[in-house]
Write a protein that holds these residues in place. Structure first.
Motif, PDB file in Angstrom:
ATOM      1  N   ILE A 149     -33.057  -9.239 -50.245  1.00  0.00           N
ATOM      2  CA  ILE A 149     -34.072  -8.566 -49.430  1.00  0.00           C
ATOM      3  C   ILE A 149     -34.748  -7.424 -50.183  1.00  0.00           C
ATOM      4  CG2 ILE A 149     -34.502  -7.430 -47.218  1.00  0.00           C
ATOM      5  CD1 ILE A 149     -33.517 -10.348 -47.005  1.00  0.00           C
ATOM      6  N   ASN A 150     -34.016  -6.728 -51.021  1.00  0.00           N
ATOM      7  CA  ASN A 150     -34.578  -5.528 -51.669  1.00  0.00           C
ATOM      8  C   ASN A 150     -34.789  -5.696 -53.174  1.00  0.00           C
ATOM      9  OD1 ASN A 150     -31.882  -5.540 -52.330  1.00  0.00           O
ATOM     10  ND2 ASN A 150     -31.645  -3.325 -52.207  1.00  0.00           N
ATOM     11  N   GLU A 151     -34.962  -6.929 -53.637  1.00  0.00           N
ATOM     12  CA  GLU A 151     -35.178  -7.166 -55.063  1.00  0.00           C
ATOM     13  C   GLU A 151     -36.502  -6.568 -55.529  1.00  0.00           C
ATOM     14  OE1 GLU A 151     -34.752  -8.602 -58.978  1.00  0.00           O
ATOM     15  OE2 GLU A 151     -33.300  -8.327 -57.358  1.00  0.00           O
ATOM     16  N   TYR A 152     -37.534  -6.708 -54.725  1.00  0.00           N
ATOM     17  CA  TYR A 152     -38.866  -6.241 -55.125  1.00  0.00           C
ATOM     18  C   TYR A 152     -39.304  -4.967 -54.399  1.00  0.00           C
ATOM     19  CZ  TYR A 152     -39.077 -10.991 -57.002  1.00  0.00           C
ATOM     20  OH  TYR A 152     -38.806 -12.155 -57.685  1.00  0.00           O
ATOM     21  N   VAL A 153     -38.674  -4.697 -53.283  1.00  0.00           N
ATOM     22  CA  VAL A 153     -39.029  -3.506 -52.499  1.00  0.00           C
ATOM     23  C   VAL A 153     -37.768  -2.656 -52.375  1.00  0.00           C
ATOM     24  CG1 VAL A 153     -39.966  -2.604 -50.345  1.00  0.00           C
ATOM     25  CG2 VAL A 153     -40.756  -4.826 -51.232  1.00  0.00           C
ATOM     26  N   THR A 154     -37.691  -1.585 -53.141  1.00  0.00           N
ATOM     27  CA  THR A 154     -36.489  -0.757 -53.180  1.00  0.00           C
ATOM     28  C   THR A 154     -36.156  -0.222 -51.792  1.00  0.00           C
ATOM     29  OG1 THR A 154     -37.012  -0.082 -55.442  1.00  0.00           O
ATOM     30  CG2 THR A 154     -35.422   1.262 -54.222  1.00  0.00           C
ATOM     31  N   GLY A 155     -34.885  -0.416 -51.408  1.00  0.00           N
ATOM     32  CA  GLY A 155     -34.417   0.104 -50.134  1.00  0.00           C
ATOM     33  C   GLY A 155     -34.772  -0.740 -48.930  1.00  0.00           C
ATOM     34  N   GLN A 156     -35.509  -1.820 -49.137  1.00  0.00           N
ATOM     35  CA  GLN A 156     -35.896  -2.675 -47.999  1.00  0.00           C
ATOM     36  C   GLN A 156     -34.670  -3.348 -47.395  1.00  0.00           C
ATOM     37  OE1 GLN A 156     -39.630  -5.382 -47.480  1.00  0.00           O
ATOM     38  NE2 GLN A 156     -38.159  -6.594 -48.668  1.00  0.00           N
ATOM     39  N   GLU A 157     -34.611  -3.374 -46.072  1.00  0.00           N
ATOM     40  CA  GLU A 157     -33.530  -4.041 -45.351  1.00  0.00           C
ATOM     41  C   GLU A 157     -34.111  -4.967 -44.299  1.00  0.00           C
ATOM     42  OE1 GLU A 157     -30.708  -1.297 -43.775  1.00  0.00           O
ATOM     43  OE2 GLU A 157     -30.173  -0.459 -45.733  1.00  0.00           O
ATOM     44  N   TRP A 158     -33.305  -5.918 -43.908  1.00  0.00           N
ATOM     45  CA  TRP A 158     -33.682  -6.863 -42.848  1.00  0.00           C
ATOM     46  C   TRP A 158     -32.547  -6.890 -41.840  1.00  0.00           C
ATOM     47  CZ3 TRP A 158     -31.723 -11.762 -41.329  1.00  0.00           C
ATOM     48  CH2 TRP A 158     -32.556 -12.508 -40.475  1.00  0.00           C
ATOM     49  N   TYR A 159     -32.778  -6.309 -40.679  1.00  0.00           N
ATOM     50  CA  TYR A 159     -31.747  -6.195 -39.647  1.00  0.00           C
ATOM     51  C   TYR A 159     -30.446  -5.590 -40.196  1.00  0.00           C
ATOM     52  CZ  TYR A 159     -34.828  -8.944 -36.695  1.00  0.00           C
ATOM     53  OH  TYR A 159     -35.903  -9.374 -35.959  1.00  0.00           O
ATOM     54  N   GLY A 160     -30.583  -4.548 -41.015  1.00  0.00           N
ATOM     55  CA  GLY A 160     -29.425  -3.862 -41.562  1.00  0.00           C
ATOM     56  C   GLY A 160     -28.737  -4.586 -42.694  1.00  0.00           C
ATOM     57  N   LEU A 161     -29.416  -5.583 -43.297  1.00  0.00           N
ATOM     58  CA  LEU A 161     -28.835  -6.374 -44.386  1.00  0.00           C
ATOM     59  C   LEU A 161     -29.737  -6.312 -45.615  1.00  0.00           C
ATOM     60  CD1 LEU A 161     -27.979  -9.526 -42.252  1.00  0.00           C
ATOM     61  CD2 LEU A 161     -26.374  -7.728 -42.933  1.00  0.00           C
ATOM     62  N   ARG A 162     -29.136  -6.472 -46.781  1.00  0.00           N
ATOM     63  CA  ARG A 162     -29.899  -6.495 -48.023  1.00  0.00           C
ATOM     64  C   ARG A 162     -29.813  -7.837 -48.733  1.00  0.00           C
ATOM     65  NH1 ARG A 162     -28.197  -0.416 -50.073  1.00  0.00           N
ATOM     66  NH2 ARG A 162     -29.402   0.691 -48.479  1.00  0.00           N
ATOM     67  N   LYS A 163     -28.903  -8.692 -48.305  1.00  0.00           N
ATOM     68  CA  LYS A 163     -28.801 -10.029 -48.883  1.00  0.00           C
ATOM     69  C   LYS A 163     -28.387 -11.008 -47.790  1.00  0.00           C
ATOM     70  CE  LYS A 163     -27.678  -8.861 -53.696  1.00  0.00           C
ATOM     71  NZ  LYS A 163     -27.953  -7.424 -53.590  1.00  0.00           N
ATOM     72  N   LEU A 164     -28.843 -12.251 -47.940  1.00  0.00           N
ATOM     73  CA  LEU A 164     -28.415 -13.335 -47.062  1.00  0.00           C
ATOM     74  C   LEU A 164     -27.867 -14.463 -47.930  1.00  0.00           C
ATOM     75  CD1 LEU A 164     -31.230 -13.715 -44.356  1.00  0.00           C
ATOM     76  CD2 LEU A 164     -28.969 -12.711 -44.071  1.00  0.00           C
ATOM     77  N   SER A 165     -26.790 -15.072 -47.486  1.00  0.00           N
ATOM     78  CA  SER A 165     -26.193 -16.204 -48.182  1.00  0.00           C
ATOM     79  C   SER A 165     -26.265 -17.408 -47.249  1.00  0.00           C
ATOM     80  CB  SER A 165     -24.741 -15.886 -48.554  1.00  0.00           C
ATOM     81  OG  SER A 165     -24.180 -16.920 -49.314  1.00  0.00           O
ATOM     82  N   LEU A 166     -27.078 -18.396 -47.597  1.00  0.00           N
ATOM     83  CA  LEU A 166     -27.294 -19.569 -46.762  1.00  0.00           C
ATOM     84  C   LEU A 166     -26.592 -20.766 -47.383  1.00  0.00           C
ATOM     85  CD1 LEU A 166     -31.085 -19.133 -45.882  1.00  0.00           C
ATOM     86  CD2 LEU A 166     -29.070 -18.165 -44.736  1.00  0.00           C
ATOM     87  N   GLU A 167     -25.573 -21.288 -46.690  1.00  0.00           N
ATOM     88  CA  GLU A 167     -24.736 -22.367 -47.211  1.00  0.00           C
ATOM     89  C   GLU A 167     -25.170 -23.701 -46.614  1.00  0.00           C
ATOM     90  OE1 GLU A 167     -22.854 -21.168 -49.463  1.00  0.00           O
ATOM     91  OE2 GLU A 167     -22.926 -19.062 -48.884  1.00  0.00           O
TER      92      GLU A 167
END
Length: 475
Positions: free
Chosen positions: A125-143
């Motif tokens: 989520i925050n690779e290109y926008v420093t500090g950006q979050e999505w619903y309190g998360l910074r990464k999603l793992s989709l299996e």
């Protein structure tokens, strides 16, 4: 709703011992713990406002969207290095799109889809926008459910989630839910969104303190990868230098069972570690801590808290037979821990409590009943769902597997105590009007049955009848 109780006591000291320290360090530790508890309430409020836990509600199927160039999407699908990250716009339903990065994970690709390959993905989520979050998360793992199927993988995660109470971990070991993923207007199917183990994971739980917290990934026995903290290893890692925590070291031999029984509880939350082993063994997972010494994370702390364990990579869950040995000693962890009588007894108690409570047939079947209508249509539309036969047949198969597994586990548990189901007065495994009749007969005859003593006061009277009727009516 059926309420399941076990009456027992437990010595929790082995999961909460504090490490010895000098007086000045101890005082600082106490201040740190106090501060962390203050932060817990603040972080919890923020997390709730950001809907962090709700985003992993397993009873809600959310639709996620990715939009990226077709060339970039083709690159991600075919990337076998699992290192290439490319930009995409990302949003959920009515959200405003945000820019993130996407890369492929190492799961096997599924190729039954028309014109695309269903691969597991990591969304940063925050690779290109420093500090950006999505619903309190910074990464999603989709299996993608490659090893078994996405339903079984999600159910495997739910077993650990259900074990978060005092019967098991006594802390939240991780969340997961199912999502539907649309990429460039193409429905690529149903994925399992597993909460990423990272610094945000620790912060959301109020257990991260800068410079005093370490997070490690264990991909194989004795193989530790530092993910958060450092650059030096945690004090606990330095102390637990012996097999199986680290590769065999002739200068650091594994202590005797007596030493392990006395010293390990001061460094490790044994209740949590044994619960990780118990749920994985119940789940017949061949690639877990007790079966293979792999696929989990743990967090260490400078002082005041013992090591906590968290499950990871559960795509092999429910893949083994229903008669698998719950005391398997095929990995160094199970061989070491279950050889210590105190730990083995604690493990047996945990497994007993789990199958009589959160992992009981009634609770697990109820969960499957709830999620089946939520997932059925999306699974039917997913050409890569890995399911043989109809969706309904697959859910029935999962129910049958769980029922047979519970029976097999109960037979194996050393010192097993039969589950007590309050309200099942006639002992037929269900709670209904027949139990009310049986309870009324007990009241009239002056008899006693523990299952009929709803309030635990040692007598059977009209108050117990009222309580039972309330349960049957759903009050």
């Amino acid at each position: 709703m059926v309420r399941i109780f076990r009456r027992h006591t437990r010595d929790d000291s082995c999961g909460t011992c504090e490490m010895q320290a000098q007086d000045s360090k101890y005082a600082r530790s106490k201040f740190t713990i106090l501060l962390s508890w203050i932060l817990v309430s603040v972080v919890g409020t923020i997390a709730h406002a950001q809907q962090w836990p709700e985003i992993f509600d397993p009873l809600v199927l959310r639709t996620l969207y990715l939009d990226m160039s077709n060339d970039d999407w083709a690159t991600i699908q075919n990337d076998e290095t699992f290192d290439i990250e490319l930009p995409a716009m990302f949003w959920m339903e009515e959200d405003t799109p945000i820019q993130i990065s996407v890369r492929r994970k190492s799961a096997e690709p599924l190729n039954s889809g028309n014109g695309f390959t269903k691969v597991s993905l990591k969304l940063d989520i925050n690779e290109y926008v420093t500090g950006q979050e999505w619903y309190g998360l910074r990464k999603l793992s989709l299996e993608n459910g490659d090893d078994q199927d996405v339903v079984s993988e999600g159910l495997s995660w739910y077993l650990h989630r259900a074990a978060a109470g005092l019967e098991g971990y006594a802390y939240d070991a991780g969340l997961a839910s199912w999502v539907r993923l649309i990429i460039n207007d193409v429905d690529t199917g149903v994925y399992l969104s597993a909460e990423q183990r990272d610094k945000k994971f620790l912060q959301n739980r109020g257990i991260y303190l800068d410079g005093e917290t370490w997070l490690y990934k264990v991909s194989d026995i004795g193989s530790l990868t530092l993910k958060v903290g450092g650059p030096e290893d945690s004090p606990t890692v330095e102390t637990l230098c012996y097999n199986p925590f680290q590769s065999p070291n002739k200068n650091c031999p594994t202590p005797s069972m007596e030493v392990l029984a006395n010293e390990l509880p001061g460094y490790i939350n044994l209740q949590g570690m044994l619960t990780l082993g118990a749920v994985s063994s119940f789940n017949s997972n061949p690639d877990a801590i007790f079966s293979h010494g792999k696929n989990f994370y743990f967090a260490d702390f400078q002082s005041g808290m013992t090591r906590r364990h968290f499950p990871w990579d559960l795509d092999s869950g429910l893949g083994g037979g229903v008669f698998g040995d719950i005391y398997q000693t095929s990995s160094g962890y199970s061989e070491m821990l279950l050889a210590v009588p105190e730990f083995r007894a604690q493990y047996s108690q945990i497994m007993n409590d789990l199958i009589c409570g959160p992992l009981s047939q009634g609770n697990l079947h109820s969960f499957l009943d709830d999620i089946e209508p939520v997932l059925t249509e999306a699974l039917a539309d997913d050409s890569n769902n890995q399911i043989e036969g109809t969706i309904a047949e697959h859910f029935d198969n999962r129910r049958q597997w769980l029922s047979e597994r519970i029976e097999a586990v109960a037979v194996q548990i050393e010192g097993y105590i039969e589950c007590l189901i309050n309200g099942d007065v006639n002992n037929d495994g269900a709670i209904n009007v027949l139990d009310v009749v049986a309870m009324v007969n007990l009241v009239l005859s002056g008899g006693y049955d523990e299952a009929a003593d709803m309030n635990g006061d040692g007598t059977i009277n009209v108050l117990d009848v009222v309580s039972l009727v309330g349960i049957i009516l759903g009050d």
